[in-house]
Motif scaffolding. Structure first.
Motif, PDB file in Angstrom:
ATOM      1  N   UNK A  91       0.878  -1.165   0.000  1.00 14.18           N
ATOM      2  CA  UNK A  91       0.000   0.000   0.000  1.00 14.18           C
ATOM      3  C   UNK A  91       0.920   1.220   0.000  1.00 14.18           C
ATOM      4  N   UNK A  92       0.567   2.225  -0.743  1.00 14.48           N
ATOM      5  CA  UNK A  92       1.377   3.444  -0.820  1.00 14.48           C
ATOM      6  C   UNK A  92       0.640   4.579  -0.123  1.00 14.48           C
ATOM      7  N   UNK A  93       1.343   5.265   0.773  1.00 17.96           N
ATOM      8  CA  UNK A  93       0.832   6.484   1.380  1.00 17.96           C
ATOM      9  C   UNK A  93       1.703   7.632   0.874  1.00 17.96           C
ATOM     10  N   UNK A  94       1.082   8.632   0.280  1.00 15.98           N
ATOM     11  CA  UNK A  94       1.806   9.785  -0.243  1.00 15.98           C
ATOM     12  C   UNK A  94       1.821  10.873   0.820  1.00 15.98           C
ATOM     13  N   UNK A  95       3.008  11.195   1.316  1.00 11.85           N
ATOM     14  CA  UNK A  95       3.143  12.240   2.331  1.00 11.85           C
ATOM     15  C   UNK A  95       3.575  13.573   1.714  1.00 11.85           C
ATOM     16  N   UNK A  96       3.408  13.700   0.418  1.00 17.31           N
ATOM     17  CA  UNK A  96       3.809  14.928  -0.257  1.00 17.31           C
ATOM     18  C   UNK A  96       5.243  14.863  -0.710  1.00 17.31           C
ATOM     19  N   UNK A  97       6.173  15.094   0.194  1.00 19.86           N
ATOM     20  CA  UNK A  97       7.591  15.074  -0.165  1.00 19.86           C
ATOM     21  C   UNK A  97       8.228  13.696   0.011  1.00 19.86           C
ATOM     22  N   UNK A  98       7.503  12.759   0.580  1.00 24.79           N
ATOM     23  CA  UNK A  98       8.001  11.400   0.796  1.00 24.79           C
ATOM     24  C   UNK A  98       6.892  10.399   0.532  1.00 24.79           C
ATOM     25  N   UNK A  99       7.306   9.194   0.219  1.00 23.88           N
ATOM     26  CA  UNK A  99       6.366   8.112   0.016  1.00 23.88           C
ATOM     27  C   UNK A  99       6.563   7.063   1.100  1.00 23.88           C
ATOM     28  N   UNK A 100       5.462   6.518   1.590  1.00 18.46           N
ATOM     29  CA  UNK A 100       5.511   5.399   2.517  1.00 18.46           C
ATOM     30  C   UNK A 100       5.089   4.159   1.747  1.00 18.46           C
ATOM     31  N   UNK A 101       5.975   3.172   1.691  1.00 17.66           N
ATOM     32  CA  UNK A 101       5.688   1.878   1.077  1.00 17.66           C
ATOM     33  C   UNK A 101       5.365   0.936   2.234  1.00 17.66           C
ATOM     34  N   UNK A 102       4.072   0.620   2.404  1.00 18.30           N
ATOM     35  CA  UNK A 102       3.633  -0.244   3.500  1.00 18.30           C
ATOM     36  C   UNK A 102       3.463  -1.666   2.981  1.00 18.30           C
ATOM     37  N   UNK A 103       4.039  -2.612   3.699  1.00 15.43           N
ATOM     38  CA  UNK A 103       3.976  -4.018   3.319  1.00 15.43           C
ATOM     39  C   UNK A 103       4.112  -4.851   4.588  1.00 15.43           C
ATOM     40  N   UNK A 175       3.741   6.708  24.713  1.00 14.50           N
ATOM     41  CA  UNK A 175       4.674   6.802  23.593  1.00 14.50           C
ATOM     42  C   UNK A 175       6.040   6.291  24.025  1.00 14.50           C
ATOM     43  N   UNK A 176       6.731   5.589  23.084  1.00  9.63           N
ATOM     44  CA  UNK A 176       8.075   5.162  23.427  1.00  9.63           C
ATOM     45  C   UNK A 176       9.088   5.453  22.357  1.00  9.63           C
ATOM     46  N   UNK A 177       8.710   6.059  21.245  1.00  9.79           N
ATOM     47  CA  UNK A 177       9.680   6.505  20.243  1.00  9.79           C
ATOM     48  C   UNK A 177       8.960   7.448  19.292  1.00  9.79           C
ATOM     49  N   UNK A 178       9.676   8.384  18.729  1.00  8.19           N
ATOM     50  CA  UNK A 178       9.088   9.361  17.797  1.00  8.19           C
ATOM     51  C   UNK A 178       9.976   9.468  16.579  1.00  8.19           C
ATOM     52  N   UNK A 179       9.363   9.530  15.396  1.00 10.75           N
ATOM     53  CA  UNK A 179      10.091   9.780  14.157  1.00 10.75           C
ATOM     54  C   UNK A 179       9.269  10.783  13.352  1.00 10.75           C
ATOM     55  N   UNK A 180       9.894  11.853  12.910  1.00 11.42           N
ATOM     56  CA  UNK A 180       9.207  12.881  12.126  1.00 11.42           C
ATOM     57  C   UNK A 180       9.747  12.870  10.704  1.00 11.42           C
ATOM     58  N   UNK A 181       8.825  12.887   9.735  1.00  7.06           N
ATOM     59  CA  UNK A 181       9.236  12.935   8.324  1.00  7.06           C
ATOM     60  C   UNK A 181       9.237  14.364   7.841  1.00  7.06           C
TER      61      UNK A 181
END
Length: 181
Positions: A91-103, A175-181
């Motif tokens: 599944x592809x999620x378009x974040x505008x400047x980045x793409x998330x390839x979910x599998x 919460x136990x970890x954070x990642x910002x795109x």
């Protein structure tokens, strides 16, 4: 849009209910399931309250809010009872400047990357262990498992909202970890 991301439910009615409670608490717009929905597979012990028929009922009630990719334990017979698509490999999620390839992670993972460009994100489950690391300028993210966590990790999921990924424990949403795109 806010996504809740979960993986490796493996037929646990107990953890399916917990996951759906967390989904409600998060007030997410969509629940993205990264595969292995109904069955535990030969390498895993039975999860708590292993009741795939109840999981079918619980998830079908949310069918309009679910996105799903196929895990290595999911098959055509599962699709016959689930009222939402589960057999797509990605599944592809378009974040505008980045793409998330979910599998799911049994085909594409950090040692076998899909065709992505630098800065894109590979999101997968399968290992039952939360991860956040860069490989060849690709971010690799894994929410862990809601029902059968491994390597002393918590029962966990992720959220994605406004470009921020948060890992959270299923029991209390801490919460136990954070990642910002």
């Amino acid at each position: 849009m806010k996504y809740m991301i979960a993986s490796d439910l493996h037929g646990s009615a107990f953890y399916c209910r917990k996951m759906l409670e967390a989904y409600q608490r998060e007030q997410a717009d969509k629940l993205l399931l990264l595969g292995d929905i109904l069955y535990h597979g030969p390498r895993n012990d039975l999860p708590r309250e292993y009741e795939p028929k109840e999981v079918i009922t619980l998830l079908n009630e949310k069918k309009d809010e679910l996105l799903c990719v196929r895990g290595n334990c999911d098959c055509e017979v599962d699709q016959m009872v689930l009222e939402f698509p589960i057999l797509a490999d990605s599944c592809i999620l378009d974040l505008g400047n980045r793409m998330v390839f979910a599998t799911h992670g049994h085909i594409f993972h950090e040692n076998h990357l899909p065709p992505l460009k630098a800065g894109d994100i590979l999101l997968h489950g399968h290992t039952h262990v939360p991860i956040c690391r860069a490989v060849e300028e690709i971010m690799i993210l894994n929410p862990g498992s809601v029902s059968i966590p491994k390597e002393d990790s918590p029962h966990s999921y992720m959220t994605l909202e406004d470009g921020v990924f948060l890992w959270k424990t299923l029991e209390d949403g801490n919460e136990f970890q954070i990642f910002t795109v």
